[in-house]
Design an enzyme around this catalytic site. Sequence first.
Site, PDB file in Angstrom:
ATOM      1  N   GLU A 114       0.790  -1.314  -0.037  1.00 17.54           N
ATOM      2  CA  GLU A 114      -0.095  -0.160  -0.137  1.00 17.54           C
ATOM      3  C   GLU A 114       0.943   1.106  -0.063  1.00 17.54           C
ATOM      4  O   GLU A 114       1.785   1.244   0.451  1.00 17.54           O
ATOM      5  CB  GLU A 114      -0.858   0.118   1.198  1.00 17.54           C
ATOM      6  CG  GLU A 114      -2.157   1.012   1.154  1.00 17.54           C
ATOM      7  CD  GLU A 114      -2.928   0.757   2.081  1.00 17.54           C
ATOM      8  OE1 GLU A 114      -3.764  -0.739   1.990  1.00 17.54           O
ATOM      9  OE2 GLU A 114      -3.614   1.401   2.872  1.00 17.54           O
ATOM     10  N   ASP A 116      -0.153   5.151   0.788  1.00 12.71           N
ATOM     11  CA  ASP A 116      -1.166   5.869   1.179  1.00 12.71           C
ATOM     12  C   ASP A 116      -0.974   7.466   1.381  1.00 12.71           C
ATOM     13  O   ASP A 116      -0.081   8.033   1.576  1.00 12.71           O
ATOM     14  CB  ASP A 116      -1.524   5.592   2.636  1.00 12.71           C
ATOM     15  CG  ASP A 116      -1.930   4.354   2.732  1.00 12.71           C
ATOM     16  OD1 ASP A 116      -2.512   3.705   1.951  1.00 12.71           O
ATOM     17  OD2 ASP A 116      -1.651   3.509   3.848  1.00 12.71           O
ATOM     18  N   GLU A 118      -3.342   9.908   3.470  1.00 14.35           N
ATOM     19  CA  GLU A 118      -4.662   9.629   4.347  1.00 14.35           C
ATOM     20  C   GLU A 118      -4.919  11.004   5.125  1.00 14.35           C
ATOM     21  O   GLU A 118      -3.872  11.695   5.551  1.00 14.35           O
ATOM     22  CB  GLU A 118      -4.592   8.804   5.176  1.00 14.35           C
ATOM     23  CG  GLU A 118      -4.409   7.242   4.712  1.00 14.35           C
ATOM     24  CD  GLU A 118      -4.085   6.304   5.436  1.00 14.35           C
ATOM     25  OE1 GLU A 118      -4.799   5.280   5.812  1.00 14.35           O
ATOM     26  OE2 GLU A 118      -3.081   6.257   6.348  1.00 14.35           O
ATOM     27  N   ASN A 133       2.133   6.918   3.775  1.00 13.09           N
ATOM     28  CA  ASN A 133       2.673   5.947   4.412  1.00 13.09           C
ATOM     29  C   ASN A 133       2.986   4.917   3.302  1.00 13.09           C
ATOM     30  O   ASN A 133       2.268   4.923   2.073  1.00 13.09           O
ATOM     31  CB  ASN A 133       1.617   5.046   5.205  1.00 13.09           C
ATOM     32  CG  ASN A 133       2.180   4.024   6.220  1.00 13.09           C
ATOM     33  OD1 ASN A 133       3.046   3.801   6.215  1.00 13.09           O
ATOM     34  ND2 ASN A 133       1.233   3.419   7.038  1.00 13.09           N
ATOM     35  N   ILE A 145       4.108  -2.905   9.297  1.00 14.13           N
ATOM     36  CA  ILE A 145       5.071  -2.154   9.600  1.00 14.13           C
ATOM     37  C   ILE A 145       5.088  -0.929   8.666  1.00 14.13           C
ATOM     38  O   ILE A 145       5.326  -0.709   7.685  1.00 14.13           O
ATOM     39  CB  ILE A 145       6.640  -3.118   9.336  1.00 14.13           C
ATOM     40  CG1 ILE A 145       6.555  -4.239  10.043  1.00 14.13           C
ATOM     41  CG2 ILE A 145       7.693  -2.198   9.427  1.00 14.13           C
ATOM     42  CD1 ILE A 145       7.814  -5.022   9.750  1.00 14.13           C
ATOM     43  N   GLY A 146       4.431   0.109   9.332  1.00 11.73           N
ATOM     44  CA  GLY A 146       4.258   1.437   8.480  1.00 11.73           C
ATOM     45  C   GLY A 146       5.612   2.283   8.401  1.00 11.73           C
ATOM     46  O   GLY A 146       6.443   2.138   9.303  1.00 11.73           O
ATOM     47  N   ARG A 147       5.502   3.132   7.423  1.00 12.44           N
ATOM     48  CA  ARG A 147       6.418   3.881   7.202  1.00 12.44           C
ATOM     49  C   ARG A 147       5.869   5.440   7.235  1.00 12.44           C
ATOM     50  O   ARG A 147       6.045   5.924   6.073  1.00 12.44           O
ATOM     51  CB  ARG A 147       7.288   3.614   5.949  1.00 12.44           C
ATOM     52  CG  ARG A 147       8.213   2.246   6.204  1.00 12.44           C
ATOM     53  CD  ARG A 147       8.736   1.794   5.070  1.00 12.44           C
ATOM     54  NE  ARG A 147       9.720   0.961   5.279  1.00 12.44           N
ATOM     55  CZ  ARG A 147       9.575  -0.323   5.698  1.00 12.44           C
ATOM     56  NH1 ARG A 147       8.269  -0.854   5.852  1.00 12.44           N
ATOM     57  NH2 ARG A 147      10.595  -1.220   6.011  1.00 12.44           N
ATOM     58  N   GLU A 148       5.256   5.768   8.106  1.00  9.10           N
ATOM     59  CA  GLU A 148       4.340   6.931   8.288  1.00  9.10           C
ATOM     60  C   GLU A 148       5.292   8.204   8.388  1.00  9.10           C
ATOM     61  O   GLU A 148       6.314   8.339   9.214  1.00  9.10           O
ATOM     62  CB  GLU A 148       3.511   6.792   9.477  1.00  9.10           C
ATOM     63  CG  GLU A 148       2.525   5.700   9.501  1.00  9.10           C
ATOM     64  CD  GLU A 148       3.210   4.504  10.275  1.00  9.10           C
ATOM     65  OE1 GLU A 148       4.289   4.580  10.515  1.00  9.10           O
ATOM     66  OE2 GLU A 148       2.363   3.738  10.697  1.00  9.10           O
ATOM     67  N   ARG A 285      10.256   3.262  17.865  1.00  7.04           N
ATOM     68  CA  ARG A 285      10.091   2.327  16.662  1.00  7.04           C
ATOM     69  C   ARG A 285      11.246   1.436  16.900  1.00  7.04           C
ATOM     70  O   ARG A 285      12.398   1.764  17.152  1.00  7.04           O
ATOM     71  CB  ARG A 285      10.150   2.755  15.470  1.00  7.04           C
ATOM     72  CG  ARG A 285       8.866   3.806  15.401  1.00  7.04           C
ATOM     73  CD  ARG A 285       7.669   3.108  15.136  1.00  7.04           C
ATOM     74  NE  ARG A 285       7.705   2.187  13.859  1.00  7.04           N
ATOM     75  CZ  ARG A 285       7.144   2.546  12.740  1.00  7.04           C
ATOM     76  NH1 ARG A 285       6.561   3.697  12.517  1.00  7.04           N
ATOM     77  NH2 ARG A 285       6.970   1.750  11.651  1.00  7.04           N
TER      78      ARG A 285
END
Length: 293
Positions: A114, A116, A118, A133, A145-148, A285
């Site tokens: 994904e 994103d 948002e 993300n 495991i997000g990379r926001e 993190r």
Amino acid sequence: MVLLVSLLVLSLFCLSNCEGSGWPSPGYYPSSRVGSLYFSQGFRNLWGPQHQSLNQDTLTIWLDHNSGSGFKSLRDYRSGYFGTSLKLQPGYTAGIITSFYLSNSEDFPGHHDEIDIEFLGTTPGKPYVLQTNVYMKGSGDGHIIGREMQFHLWFDPTKGFHNYAILWNPNEIIFFVDDVPIRRYPKKSDAIFPQRPMYVYGSIWDASSWATEDGRIKADYKYQPFVGKYNNFKIGGCTTNDNPSCRPPSGSPSRSGGLSRQQNDAMEWVQRNYKVYDYCRDPQRDRTHTPEC
């Protein structure tokens, strides 16, 4: 005298680098290289059809206590430039997500990719948060495991339409707001870069468990309906059925990718003044999961 000279230097800088509202010009405008589509030319309703309406060129989707709504592109893509102009709802929108994103969740349930954009809803007097993300082979069980990277904006996104876009090619992902690059995610290895084909989506939904102040403030349906308006859809990409020689539009004057010096300066200005969260700078993190940091 020193003040006068400083003001003169600033004025000269803005003549060549700033636009009407005072933000640096990127000098290159990828949205102008991609033609606009009518909604029906590139998309269809995915869910909540009774909460979706099309008036001339503008798609309106809304959320109430019964349902939200979402849409999906007609085709899947392996790279491309994907954009829309979006106008957000003012007032109390805590807990509500209004989004535009790429995903292959329907093809790879439980381990999808994904990319994103948002908008995290807010309360009156506080700005929206734009969250970008990227994740690969994430799951729906809370172990993504997000990379926001999150931003406030240099304008009020409820006052009018602004263009938001994702450029995804085999070497990088770039997020744009009104053609100003706000984030670049380069490919550093196959393991941390999405490479499987994805569709383009948009949606509005209730994410009270995390969207506003980590879920502390929830959606309040006395303020319903919650509305998102989209128009000026742009898709310039390579579908899964296109010739392997197909190349997506460039995000910079250079066909080899990356950003120009002027674009980098504009991105640094955004990140210096408007970035509010960066996963690589979060001490809580686990860095073993994000080696690119």
